[in-house]
Structure formats: C-alpha cells, structure tokens
Design a protein around this motif. Sequence first.
Motif, PDB file in Angstrom:
ATOM      1  N   GLN A  35       0.839  -1.205   0.000  1.00  0.00           N
ATOM      2  CA  GLN A  35       0.000   0.000   0.000  1.00  0.00           C
ATOM      3  C   GLN A  35       0.875   1.257   0.000  1.00  0.00           C
ATOM      4  N   GLU A  36       1.896   1.273   0.817  1.00  0.00           N
ATOM      5  CA  GLU A  36       2.776   2.441   0.869  1.00  0.00           C
ATOM      6  C   GLU A  36       3.649   2.540  -0.379  1.00  0.00           C
ATOM      7  N   ARG A  37       4.069   1.396  -0.924  1.00  0.00           N
ATOM      8  CA  ARG A  37       4.831   1.424  -2.176  1.00  0.00           C
ATOM      9  C   ARG A  37       4.000   2.089  -3.267  1.00  0.00           C
ATOM     10  N   ALA A  38       2.716   1.724  -3.319  1.00  0.00           N
ATOM     11  CA  ALA A  38       1.835   2.302  -4.331  1.00  0.00           C
ATOM     12  C   ALA A  38       1.699   3.810  -4.140  1.00  0.00           C
ATOM     13  N   TRP A  39       1.554   4.274  -2.887  1.00  0.00           N
ATOM     14  CA  TRP A  39       1.455   5.712  -2.612  1.00  0.00           C
ATOM     15  C   TRP A  39       2.733   6.425  -3.055  1.00  0.00           C
ATOM     16  N   PHE A  40       3.883   5.935  -2.609  1.00  0.00           N
ATOM     17  CA  PHE A  40       5.139   6.604  -2.952  1.00  0.00           C
ATOM     18  C   PHE A  40       5.385   6.564  -4.464  1.00  0.00           C
ATOM     19  N   ASP A  41       4.943   5.507  -5.114  1.00  0.00           N
ATOM     20  CA  ASP A  41       5.143   5.408  -6.559  1.00  0.00           C
ATOM     21  C   ASP A  41       4.307   6.452  -7.308  1.00  0.00           C
ATOM     22  N   THR A  42       3.211   6.918  -6.722  1.00  0.00           N
ATOM     23  CA  THR A  42       2.435   7.980  -7.373  1.00  0.00           C
ATOM     24  C   THR A  42       3.172   9.308  -7.325  1.00  0.00           C
ATOM     25  N   ILE A  43       4.039   9.510  -6.336  1.00  0.00           N
ATOM     26  CA  ILE A  43       4.745  10.793  -6.222  1.00  0.00           C
ATOM     27  C   ILE A  43       6.198  10.720  -6.687  1.00  0.00           C
ATOM     28  N   ALA A  44       6.742   9.534  -6.816  1.00  0.00           N
ATOM     29  CA  ALA A  44       8.113   9.353  -7.331  1.00  0.00           C
ATOM     30  C   ALA A  44       8.125   8.096  -8.202  1.00  0.00           C
ATOM     31  N   PRO A  45       7.433   8.116  -9.325  1.00  0.00           N
ATOM     32  CA  PRO A  45       7.276   6.918 -10.162  1.00  0.00           C
ATOM     33  C   PRO A  45       8.617   6.280 -10.545  1.00  0.00           C
ATOM     34  N   GLY A  46       8.668   4.937 -10.357  1.00  0.00           N
ATOM     35  CA  GLY A  46       9.838   4.172 -10.767  1.00  0.00           C
ATOM     36  C   GLY A  46      11.040   4.275  -9.843  1.00  0.00           C
ATOM     37  N   ARG A  47      10.899   4.977  -8.722  1.00  0.00           N
ATOM     38  CA  ARG A  47      12.038   5.139  -7.811  1.00  0.00           C
ATOM     39  C   ARG A  47      11.729   4.627  -6.411  1.00  0.00           C
ATOM     40  N   VAL A  48      10.790   3.682  -6.327  1.00  0.00           N
ATOM     41  CA  VAL A  48      10.365   3.156  -5.036  1.00  0.00           C
ATOM     42  C   VAL A  48      10.593   1.652  -5.009  1.00  0.00           C
ATOM     43  N   ASP A  49      11.162   1.170  -3.920  1.00  0.00           N
ATOM     44  CA  ASP A  49      11.397  -0.263  -3.740  1.00  0.00           C
ATOM     45  C   ASP A  49      10.644  -0.746  -2.520  1.00  0.00           C
ATOM     46  N   LEU A  50      10.057  -1.915  -2.630  1.00  0.00           N
ATOM     47  CA  LEU A  50       9.350  -2.536  -1.513  1.00  0.00           C
ATOM     48  C   LEU A  50      10.327  -3.399  -0.730  1.00  0.00           C
ATOM     49  N   VAL A  51      10.492  -3.072   0.548  1.00  0.00           N
ATOM     50  CA  VAL A  51      11.331  -3.857   1.459  1.00  0.00           C
ATOM     51  C   VAL A  51      10.476  -4.091   2.700  1.00  0.00           C
ATOM     52  N   PRO A  52       9.686  -5.177   2.700  1.00  0.00           N
ATOM     53  CA  PRO A  52       8.735  -5.386   3.795  1.00  0.00           C
ATOM     54  C   PRO A  52       9.421  -5.622   5.142  1.00  0.00           C
ATOM     55  N   ASN A  53       8.706  -5.231   6.189  1.00  0.00           N
ATOM     56  CA  ASN A  53       9.160  -5.529   7.551  1.00  0.00           C
ATOM     57  C   ASN A  53       9.054  -7.025   7.786  1.00  0.00           C
ATOM     58  N   GLY A  54       9.776  -7.498   8.754  1.00  0.00           N
ATOM     59  CA  GLY A  54       9.638  -8.898   9.129  1.00  0.00           C
ATOM     60  C   GLY A  54      10.966  -9.620   9.135  1.00  0.00           C
ATOM     61  N   GLY A  55      10.915 -10.840   9.529  1.00  0.00           N
ATOM     62  CA  GLY A  55      12.114 -11.669   9.581  1.00  0.00           C
ATOM     63  C   GLY A  55      11.907 -12.938   8.785  1.00  0.00           C
ATOM     64  N   ASP A  56      12.997 -13.588   8.500  1.00  0.00           N
ATOM     65  CA  ASP A  56      12.963 -14.847   7.756  1.00  0.00           C
ATOM     66  C   ASP A  56      12.803 -15.988   8.759  1.00  0.00           C
ATOM     67  N   CYS A  57      11.561 -16.370   9.029  1.00  0.00           N
ATOM     68  CA  CYS A  57      11.288 -17.395  10.044  1.00  0.00           C
ATOM     69  C   CYS A  57      11.719 -18.789   9.599  1.00  0.00           C
ATOM     70  N   GLU A  58      11.795 -19.018   8.296  1.00  0.00           N
ATOM     71  CA  GLU A  58      12.261 -20.325   7.816  1.00  0.00           C
ATOM     72  C   GLU A  58      13.781 -20.380   7.818  1.00  0.00           C
ATOM     73  N   GLY A  59      14.412 -19.323   7.366  1.00  0.00           N
ATOM     74  CA  GLY A  59      15.868 -19.295   7.311  1.00  0.00           C
ATOM     75  C   GLY A  59      16.511 -19.113   8.673  1.00  0.00           C
ATOM     76  N   LEU A  60      15.785 -18.481   9.594  1.00  0.00           N
ATOM     77  CA  LEU A  60      16.280 -18.242  10.952  1.00  0.00           C
ATOM     78  C   LEU A  60      15.252 -18.776  11.948  1.00  0.00           C
ATOM     79  N   PRO A  61      15.162 -20.098  12.082  1.00  0.00           N
ATOM     80  CA  PRO A  61      14.136 -20.661  12.978  1.00  0.00           C
ATOM     81  C   PRO A  61      14.444 -20.331  14.443  1.00  0.00           C
ATOM     82  N   PRO A  62      13.421 -20.338  15.284  1.00  0.00           N
ATOM     83  CA  PRO A  62      13.646 -20.081  16.715  1.00  0.00           C
ATOM     84  C   PRO A  62      14.579 -21.140  17.306  1.00  0.00           C
TER      85      PRO A  62
END
Length: 173
Positions: free
Chosen positions: A127-154
């Motif tokens: 949703q935020e990527r879409a908003w930022f892309d309306t004001i800076a088209p083609g210069r926005v990257d999606l880097v979601p929050n979170g961790g790699d639960c499969e690659g870094l198991p508890p």
Amino acid sequence: VAVEVLPSSPAARYRRLAGALARRRAFQASYFLDPDARASLAAGGMLERADVVVVSLLYMRPYLPAQLAPRAVLDTHNSEVGRLASMTRHAPLSPRGLVARAQARLVEELERSVTQELARTLAVSEQERAWFDTIAPGRVDLVPNGGDCEGLPPRATPPADPEILFVGSMGYG
C-alpha cells in the motif's frame, strides 16, 4: 553515524510544534533538527565519502546536504501522510487528531518533495509502495518488515547470555 535529537521536555516539544504550525510548515522539517549536530556531521566529511546515504524518515532529511540527494535513499517506516490520515480518522477531536488535521497538507507536500528529491525510497508495505510510486514513479522499492522465520528458525533453548539489539524508537506516536 546515528543522530537523534529530541527536545528534552514536553514544553520544548510543544514550542517546536507550535512554531511549525505558526509558520505553516510540516513539523517533521525541523522538529528533530539540532544545528550543532548538523554542523558536526557535516564537518566530519563522512557523508561526502559515503557511496549511499540512508535518510531514515522525513525527520532526518535536514541533516543531509543538498548536493548528496542524488545518492540518498529515504528509508520510510510508513507514509507520514497515511499515519496522519489515520490519526485524523480515529481521534478527530483529540489534540493529536487536531494537529494531524492541521499538518496533513503540509506533511504531504514535504513527503512529496523529499521523495522526489532523493534517489530512491524504500517502502515497507505494498500500500505504501503504491502511494510513494504515485509521487516518485519508478524510484520506489518494496522492502517489507519482518524476519525470515524459515531461514532463521527459533532456537530450541535460549542462549546462556542472551543479548537483544533493538534499533528504533519506543516513542512512536
């Protein structure tokens, strides 16, 4: 280099906010600005040597010299415009809701200006990527929050000497 300066008292914070409202400026443009910290950061020459400068949030934009904007990345934790819209919807008559309403257009102008000025913007949700892309088209990257639960198991058991590194703020509005 990390720089964070917060007015030390509630009265100082309210004065800065009132000043921004009186000048009809987005409070993020100067709320965290400390001229001495900015001068110290610029004097070290570290920013000029950096290949990429990450500006974490709109609040930190005043610390970036204008000539470095072409190699700077805005790392957003959210759209400030979206955050203020939420405050306005959910607490319209509270002090925060009233300030959010007064700041909405000004913050949108600032967010638009900074996003267009810097080389890239990192968004944390589609949703935020879409908003930022309306004001800076083609210069926005999606880097979601979170961790790699499969690659870094508890761990099955906690370490003997556990350490936690928290990078962020506990004072989020």
